[in-house]
Enzyme design. Sequence first.
Site, short mmCIF file in Angstrom:
data_model
loop_
_atom_site.label_atom_id
_atom_site.label_comp_id
_atom_site.label_asym_id
_atom_site.label_seq_id
_atom_site.Cartn_x
_atom_site.Cartn_y
_atom_site.Cartn_z
N ALA A 160 0.77 -1.24 0.00
CA ALA A 160 0.00 0.00 0.00
C ALA A 160 0.81 1.30 0.00
O ALA A 160 0.32 2.32 -0.42
CB ALA A 160 -0.96 -0.01 1.18
N ALA A 161 2.06 1.28 0.50
CA ALA A 161 2.78 2.55 0.61
C ALA A 161 3.04 3.13 -0.77
O ALA A 161 3.17 2.37 -1.73
CB ALA A 161 4.10 2.34 1.34
N GLY A 163 0.55 5.27 -0.18
CA GLY A 163 -0.80 5.41 0.36
C GLY A 163 -1.80 6.27 -0.40
O GLY A 163 -2.91 6.47 0.07
N SER A 164 -1.46 6.76 -1.59
CA SER A 164 -2.46 7.59 -2.28
C SER A 164 -3.64 6.73 -2.75
O SER A 164 -4.79 7.18 -2.73
CB SER A 164 -1.85 8.39 -3.43
OG SER A 164 -0.88 7.65 -4.11
N LYS A 165 -3.37 5.48 -3.15
CA LYS A 165 -4.49 4.61 -3.55
C LYS A 165 -5.31 4.20 -2.33
O LYS A 165 -6.53 4.11 -2.40
CB LYS A 165 -3.97 3.36 -4.27
CG LYS A 165 -3.23 3.64 -5.58
CD LYS A 165 -2.81 2.34 -6.27
CE LYS A 165 -1.97 2.57 -7.50
NZ LYS A 165 -0.56 2.88 -7.18
N ASP A 190 2.21 -3.04 4.15
CA ASP A 190 3.44 -2.84 3.37
C ASP A 190 4.57 -3.59 4.05
O ASP A 190 4.60 -3.70 5.27
CB ASP A 190 3.78 -1.36 3.21
CG ASP A 190 4.70 -1.14 2.00
OD1 ASP A 190 4.18 -1.03 0.88
OD2 ASP A 190 5.94 -1.14 2.18
N ASP A 217 5.24 -9.19 4.88
CA ASP A 217 5.64 -9.48 3.52
C ASP A 217 4.37 -9.94 2.79
O ASP A 217 3.77 -10.94 3.16
CB ASP A 217 6.69 -10.59 3.55
CG ASP A 217 7.09 -11.06 2.17
OD1 ASP A 217 6.41 -10.71 1.18
OD2 ASP A 217 8.09 -11.79 2.07
N CYS A 296 3.28 -0.23 -12.53
CA CYS A 296 3.60 0.93 -13.36
C CYS A 296 4.71 0.52 -14.33
O CYS A 296 5.70 1.22 -14.50
CB CYS A 296 3.95 2.16 -12.54
SG CYS A 296 4.97 1.84 -11.12
#
Length: 772
Positions: A160-161, A163-165, A190, A217, A296
Amino acid sequence: GSGAFLQGWAGGYPEIVKENELFERYYRELGIVPAGEWDAFMAALREPLPATLRITGYRSHAKEILHCLKEKYFRELQDLEVDGQKVEMPQSLSWYPEELAWHTNLSRKILRKSPQLEKFHQFLVSETECGNISRQEAVSMIPPLLLDVSPHHKILDMCAAPGSKTAQLIEMLHADMNVPFPEGFVIANDVDNKRCYLLVHQAKRLNSPCIMVVNHDASSIPNLQIDVDGRKEILFYDRILCDVPCSGDGTMRKNIDVWKKWTTQNSLQLHGLQLRIATRGVEQLAEGGRMVYSTCSLNPIENEAVIASLLEKSQGALELADVSSELPGLKRMPGITKWKVMLKDGQWFEEWKDVPSNRQTQIRPTMFPVKDEEKLKAMNLERCLRILPHHQNTGGFFVAVLIKKSPMPWNKRQPKVHQKLPQRTGDTEVTAANSGNGSDCIIEEPTLAENKESKKMQELQNSDTEQSKKEGVCGPPPSKKMKLFGFKEDPFVFLPEDDPLFLPIQKFYALDPSFPKMNLLTRTQEGKKRQLYMVSKELRNVLLNNSEKMKVINTGIKVWSRNSDGEQFGCAFRLAQKGIYTLYPFIHARIINVCIEDVKILLTQENPFLSKFSSETQKKVKDMAMGSIVLKYDPDPEKPHDLQCPIVLCGWQGKTSLRAFVPKNERLHYLRMMGVEVFKAKRKEEESENKAEEEVQHRLAQTEEGMDVEDKEHDLVTKMEAEIGEESSQSPVESSAMEIENKIEDLEQSSKNANTHVSQESKDTDASNVKD
């Protein structure tokens, strides 16, 4: 400290040669770019990325910020020229719902050039600090939108880090502002302990009782248990976001060093980890649930190859969802079905049988496309989507949406997704899962290693945990089973049913009988309870049942803070602004409705005398005991030019004065929304102002306990953001662990061993693991 933020609105980079011959050869050969578009594709990659921002927060509030942006700031830019150049107007992203995302080509250099732009710039910086605007790459906004979240969904965000999503997901849970405790929640995970604190920082600005940050993990995140009507069941998630570490070659416009460092090696090293994380995800997905896999990266080895292997081993349990009609306006390419594997020396392999034995550790069978045409067709790989940079002036990105039809072949029966059904019996939700499919035998087999381990651990722990569960304490996890690094977190201790602490609070604020006091927790087992936090009932269930297998970094929002001054008026706890929107619906006393002029006074003056307020307000205050109060502003639809969203502020009523207890950046935010100009002129006066501000803060710190601790955590986060170099805005962070002092000492230590618990596989490629 808005340094990190400002770099995001940056122009000039040191000149770096944007050439990589191997990259061109590789992607030309794979044909991921349509015929005739290659030059446009390469040209786009060499252009800097436009800055994109998303208006965050909950709906009615977001609309006000949007209104303010469009009516005030964008209007002022309309006919602006800087150095003889007309300023380009920011544009909304056509595919993002309700105009809540925008992009602009304004660089930081230009933003500094004219007073109008300077105002806009300060607005951006300051609103980002409050968490009302989030600088987020356009493509990174896509996965949460395709997850199709409802407020009752249990969601896991695996990697998740920063954290914008995650923030987007939390907003979706709170789609209806009138429901303080949605049934759903987000567990954000994370692997990197330090990045978990960034996550806490991002999530905290949304003030939700339904988020928990954990540190594992992702490829071996444990099965959690929950209590369902007194029966222990494994927790399956309705929605999973699986945004895996990747080579990041879709981010070349932003991360310039990818040009230098790009090689096919990165993808070959990450493929295995990505497949393991995705597999662990689908194991924990409920039947009927949805998982979004994203990277990405443009590389099929990290994208289609992972999805195809997952589909193949699922033997029909998973299928790709067709999302071609979702997000209209988003230009996308279909997934590809044929690709080859290349070594970093430029050598190509068409299929696994061609790989020489000395290369068979680097190249794995799962990296090749499926041979069997029938099988391939059934997979519908074209339902994946790839975003190319030149189509809509974005980064490169890949997304696949998976639906789980049945349990994984290596697992037994399991529950279906939590369906909302209209019938209600008393307080219990009737879910489709429990209605007559004999769900007693719901045990999904954990992985083998987990099995052996947990048998041993279970025997050791059973006696302890039963005892501590009775006391409502979720202690720190044992170090035996989990090799964990980073800070030791305090336990989460739920308030006992009969805690004498609660009665005066309940009386003083006339809390509703429906107030869920079982959900109150503190972070101390001994000594005085200084802060009270609150989580939703579903998260309480998770916390109480999994303390021994889960490393929780943070959860809950602060709702009350000890303030000894209050004792003489009947309550030693004052309301905390962080949690007021959650708490407010349950409070029946000590609420003062104020008009917009009163709100302006409260927010611009430090400790205004009562005589400054409207006569209505003065009347209401007269009959009220001193102490903590709620100040509520309700918009008047008859006055459309006034602020049209409600505001709730925490305040303190003294003998002769009335003050608001609101952090500075939030004050500025509300004032801005009310059209009060809070623009600061050039830098000189700012310094003297900052001095005065510091003195005020210092005085406040005497009265507000815990403020100094919060400043320390603020410094800690700022320091981390500088080290991690991730985009994320700064704002003072409300502390929930009281031992922040040790954390700061630990920080130096943890930067040394931060990487030691990243699995070996991802460690080798650490430099190139890019996540937006």
